[in-house]
Scaffold this motif. Structure first.
Motif, short mmCIF file in Angstrom:
data_model
loop_
_atom_site.label_atom_id
_atom_site.label_comp_id
_atom_site.label_asym_id
_atom_site.label_seq_id
_atom_site.Cartn_x
_atom_site.Cartn_y
_atom_site.Cartn_z
N PRO A 307 -45.60 -15.13 7.48
CA PRO A 307 -45.54 -14.71 8.89
C PRO A 307 -44.13 -14.60 9.44
CG PRO A 307 -46.08 -17.04 8.77
CD PRO A 307 -46.00 -16.55 7.34
N ASP A 308 -43.15 -15.12 8.71
CA ASP A 308 -41.80 -15.25 9.26
C ASP A 308 -40.82 -14.17 8.82
OD1 ASP A 308 -42.65 -17.62 10.49
OD2 ASP A 308 -42.22 -18.77 8.67
N GLY A 309 -41.28 -13.17 8.09
CA GLY A 309 -40.38 -12.09 7.68
C GLY A 309 -39.43 -12.47 6.57
N VAL A 310 -39.79 -13.46 5.76
CA VAL A 310 -38.95 -13.86 4.63
C VAL A 310 -39.01 -12.82 3.51
CG1 VAL A 310 -38.67 -15.59 2.79
CG2 VAL A 310 -39.13 -16.32 5.14
N VAL A 311 -40.19 -12.24 3.31
CA VAL A 311 -40.43 -11.37 2.16
C VAL A 311 -40.18 -9.91 2.51
CG1 VAL A 311 -42.14 -10.58 0.47
CG2 VAL A 311 -42.13 -12.98 1.23
N VAL A 312 -39.42 -9.24 1.66
CA VAL A 312 -39.32 -7.78 1.65
C VAL A 312 -40.11 -7.32 0.44
CG1 VAL A 312 -37.81 -5.79 1.40
CG2 VAL A 312 -37.10 -7.74 2.81
N HIS A 313 -41.19 -6.61 0.69
CA HIS A 313 -42.16 -6.28 -0.36
C HIS A 313 -41.91 -4.86 -0.89
CE1 HIS A 313 -46.16 -6.43 -2.33
NE2 HIS A 313 -46.21 -5.14 -2.04
N VAL A 314 -41.95 -4.73 -2.21
CA VAL A 314 -41.76 -3.43 -2.87
C VAL A 314 -42.99 -3.16 -3.74
CG1 VAL A 314 -40.41 -2.13 -4.56
CG2 VAL A 314 -39.24 -3.61 -2.90
N SER A 315 -43.57 -1.98 -3.59
CA SER A 315 -44.67 -1.58 -4.47
C SER A 315 -44.55 -0.09 -4.75
CB SER A 315 -46.03 -1.91 -3.85
OG SER A 315 -46.19 -1.23 -2.62
N SER A 316 -45.31 0.37 -5.75
CA SER A 316 -45.17 1.75 -6.18
C SER A 316 -46.45 2.24 -6.84
CB SER A 316 -44.00 1.88 -7.16
OG SER A 316 -43.94 3.16 -7.74
N LEU A 317 -46.67 3.55 -6.79
CA LEU A 317 -47.77 4.17 -7.49
C LEU A 317 -47.40 4.60 -8.90
CD1 LEU A 317 -49.26 6.53 -4.74
CD2 LEU A 317 -50.40 4.58 -5.80
N THR A 318 -46.12 4.57 -9.22
CA THR A 318 -45.63 5.23 -10.43
C THR A 318 -46.24 4.65 -11.70
OG1 THR A 318 -43.57 5.69 -9.28
CG2 THR A 318 -43.55 5.92 -11.66
N LYS A 319 -46.23 3.33 -11.86
CA LYS A 319 -46.69 2.74 -13.11
C LYS A 319 -48.15 3.05 -13.40
CE LYS A 319 -42.98 0.46 -14.50
NZ LYS A 319 -42.25 0.89 -15.72
N ALA A 320 -48.94 3.20 -12.37
CA ALA A 320 -50.37 3.44 -12.57
C ALA A 320 -50.70 4.92 -12.68
CB ALA A 320 -51.16 2.84 -11.41
N THR A 321 -49.71 5.78 -12.53
CA THR A 321 -50.00 7.21 -12.54
C THR A 321 -49.13 7.96 -13.54
OG1 THR A 321 -48.48 7.52 -10.67
CG2 THR A 321 -50.83 7.26 -10.16
N SER A 322 -47.90 8.24 -13.17
CA SER A 322 -47.02 9.06 -13.98
C SER A 322 -45.58 8.74 -13.61
CB SER A 322 -47.29 10.54 -13.71
OG SER A 322 -46.20 11.35 -14.08
N PRO A 323 -44.65 8.83 -14.57
CA PRO A 323 -43.24 8.61 -14.22
C PRO A 323 -42.71 9.58 -13.18
CG PRO A 323 -43.48 9.26 -16.55
CD PRO A 323 -44.84 9.04 -16.01
N SER A 324 -43.39 10.71 -13.02
CA SER A 324 -42.91 11.71 -12.07
C SER A 324 -43.53 11.58 -10.68
CB SER A 324 -43.16 13.12 -12.61
OG SER A 324 -42.32 13.38 -13.71
N LEU A 325 -44.55 10.75 -10.52
CA LEU A 325 -45.10 10.52 -9.18
C LEU A 325 -44.33 9.36 -8.55
CD1 LEU A 325 -47.20 11.51 -7.16
CD2 LEU A 325 -48.75 9.77 -8.02
N ARG A 326 -43.15 9.67 -8.10
CA ARG A 326 -42.24 8.63 -7.61
C ARG A 326 -42.46 8.43 -6.11
NH1 ARG A 326 -40.02 6.89 -11.65
NH2 ARG A 326 -38.95 5.31 -10.42
N VAL A 327 -43.53 7.69 -5.82
CA VAL A 327 -43.89 7.36 -4.45
C VAL A 327 -44.13 5.86 -4.40
CG1 VAL A 327 -45.55 7.64 -2.59
CG2 VAL A 327 -44.89 9.62 -3.98
N GLY A 328 -43.40 5.18 -3.53
CA GLY A 328 -43.55 3.74 -3.39
C GLY A 328 -43.42 3.34 -1.93
N ALA A 329 -43.29 2.03 -1.69
CA ALA A 329 -43.23 1.55 -0.31
C ALA A 329 -42.37 0.30 -0.23
CB ALA A 329 -44.63 1.26 0.21
N LEU A 330 -41.69 0.18 0.89
CA LEU A 330 -40.98 -1.04 1.31
C LEU A 330 -41.71 -1.59 2.53
CD1 LEU A 330 -37.24 0.04 1.20
CD2 LEU A 330 -38.08 -2.09 0.23
N ALA A 331 -41.98 -2.89 2.54
CA ALA A 331 -42.62 -3.50 3.71
C ALA A 331 -41.79 -4.71 4.14
CB ALA A 331 -44.05 -3.92 3.39
N ALA A 332 -41.54 -4.82 5.43
CA ALA A 332 -40.75 -5.94 5.95
C ALA A 332 -41.05 -6.10 7.44
CB ALA A 332 -39.25 -5.69 5.73
#
Length: 493
Positions: A307-332
């Motif tokens: 709840p305190d904003g300690v974590v900056v989260h990174v995730s991506s679709l790439t590994k589950a799809t294709s090396p060329s589908l370079r779409v991910g997200a940053l959450a903070a």
């Protein structure tokens, strides 16, 4: 036969026949090529486009394709020796010199020579990629109104909402930025959170691409050891106290390369230790969608319990799809989100809208859930084939942990083994693996190797790759059976 294979084959045949035509001479019409080679007009068009890109043919709308006239090569050779001085002086005043070294990454990205089995790959084999679903999603996306216009700087709202739901109910779309894949997101995060010269705590061993990002930014990676339950909290607290670091980068789920999962009792400790140190935790949640079908319930992302904003989260679709589908997200959460946004806009402006639209079409289709179920079962079967094959052919290599997610195994070599020599011998034998050294930011405790079971065609290729690896081990360790009898180091991560 897949169309991509047909295109390659037709391009190769046409390439071999170009000498029949004089420079500027006209090639047979597309219709003639369709009839002669019994392929589709699309295949002919793509093969000619490939030759045009290589500079071998010239296509003229309404006229046809012609053999290109030879280009006169540039004979003047310049003197670039001055660049040695300019580049070496670039970081002379830096407290921590910036080092742009992509070797640890390219060993996973570069395709091995033809005929070499790819145990070093970092992405799923084409047979594991949802090619038809991605093609359909891209086609639908291209027809959406405004699909080729400028997207919102933070990303499409619907895609941000989808990523937020995947993190947990404590995260909203307003907390999410769409990024051009996980590597880009990690680069943005480290640039936002640590000034040049600062220490950054990293798991040991850890992903070489993250170490490359840190060093290129002039940061100083400080290792914190990982065991089968993830990072060790007591050592993490010691590292924060000793270095004054304000960033810790980790992969709590199916860590690369060990496959470890941060245990339930350590999760709150990691967040508490970081919060007490006034530090951020960059959570690289890169393979959550690559859990095997025997994994059971997965722990929530650390960001879901923060709840305190300690974590900056990174995730991506790439590994589950294709090396060329370079779409991910940053959450903070909190002021850091604006800094992340500013750096991302300066670096990349935005992720191309057609790619975001295609990602949204893909994850919203029934094919997405079917793909994930199939991928989960295939990865488990490949993991089982590789672990069984290692026990049969290479029992002298220590496998301390068998993960139930991800796409690779992490093995410890016999005491005193030379992983560089084994890597060279393996390539001669026709199999490529990833040496362990690039995964350590400081001196490694032993020699290791990483074997990927996702980048190969199937279980038969896994068996053949292990046979070839056994040949290399016999060469390096001293003949048949030597890999089984050589004295083992303790089996640790």
């Amino acid at each position: 036969m897949k169309q991509s294979s047909s295109v390659e084959e037709l391009a190769a045949q046409l390439r071999n026949e170009l000498n029949r035509y004089s420079p500027g001479g006209k090639l047979p019409s597309s219709r003639a090529l369709v009839e002669r080679f019994r392929v589709s007009p699309v295949t002919v068009s793509r093969a000619l486009a490939q030759l045009a890109a290589e500079g071998l043919v010239v296509t003229r709308p309404g006229a046809g394709a012609f053999r290109a006239r030879p280009r006169t090569p540039l004979t003047r050779t310049g003197d670039t020796s001055w660049q040695e001085v300019a580049l070496s002086a670039d970081g002379a005043a830096d407290l921590v010199p910036r080092t742009v070294d992509a070797s640890g990454v390219t060993i996973c990205l570069a395709a091995p020579p033809p005929g070499v089995i790819e145990f070093n790959g970092g992405y799923p084999h084409p047979s594991l990629q949802p090619e038809k679903a991605m093609a359909a999603a891209l086609s639908r996306a291209g027809r959406r109104p405004g699909a080729w216009g400028r997207p919102p700087l933070d990303g499409l709202p619907e895609l941000r909402e989808w990523f937020a739901r995947g993190i947990g109910d404590t995260v909203t779309a307003a907390d999410v930025l769409i990024s051009a894949g996980g590597q880009s997101a990690l680069t943005t995060a480290l640039r936002a959170l640590a000034p040049p010269g600062a220490p950054v705590l990293v798991e040991s061993p850890t992903y070489p691409g993250m170490l490359a990002i840190a060093r290129a930014a002039g940061l100083r990676p400080v290792p914190v050891p990982v065991d089968a339950d993830g990072v060790r909290p007591a050592l993490l607290a010691d590292a924060f106290r000793a270095t004054g670091a304000r960033v810790f980068v980790c992969q709590p789920l199916f860590q690369n390369p060990t496959g470890a999962v941060l245990s339930a009792d350590r999760r709150p400790d990691v967040l508490r230790i970081a919060r007490e140190a006034g530090a951020f935790v960059v959570e690289d949640d890169f393979v959550r969608r690559l859990a095997h079908d025997d994994a059971g319930p997965l722990p929530r992302p650390l960001a879901a319990d923060d709840p305190d904003g300690v974590v900056v989260h990174v995730s991506s679709l790439t590994k589950a799809t294709s090396p060329s589908l370079r779409v991910g997200a940053l959450a903070a959460r909190g002021p850091v989100l604006e800094r992340l946004r500013a750096i991302q806009v300066v670096d990349t402006f935005f992720v191309p809208r057609p790619l975001q639209e295609a990602a949204l079409e893909l994850v919203g289709s029934p094919a997405w859930a079917r793909h994930l179920r199939r991928l989960s079962g295939e990865l488990r079967a490949r993991r089982a084939a590789m672990t069984a094959g290692l026990a049969l052919r290479l029992p002298g290599l220590a496998l301390p942990h068998i993960p139930v997610g991800g796409y690779h195994l992490w093995l410890r070599l016999p005491e005193g083994a030379d992983e560089t020599r084994l890597h060279t011998a393996a390539l001669r034998a026709g199999v490529a693996f990833t040496p362990g050294r690039p995964y350590f930011s400081a001196e490694p405790p032993a020699a290791h190797l990483r074997l990927s079971f996702a980048a190969v065609a199937g279980t038969e290729e896994i068996a053949e790759g292990l046979r070839r690896l056994r040949t290399a081990c016999d060469e390096v360790f001293g003949g048949p059976g030597a890999a089984e009898t050589v004295r083992q180091a303790p089996a640790g991560l």
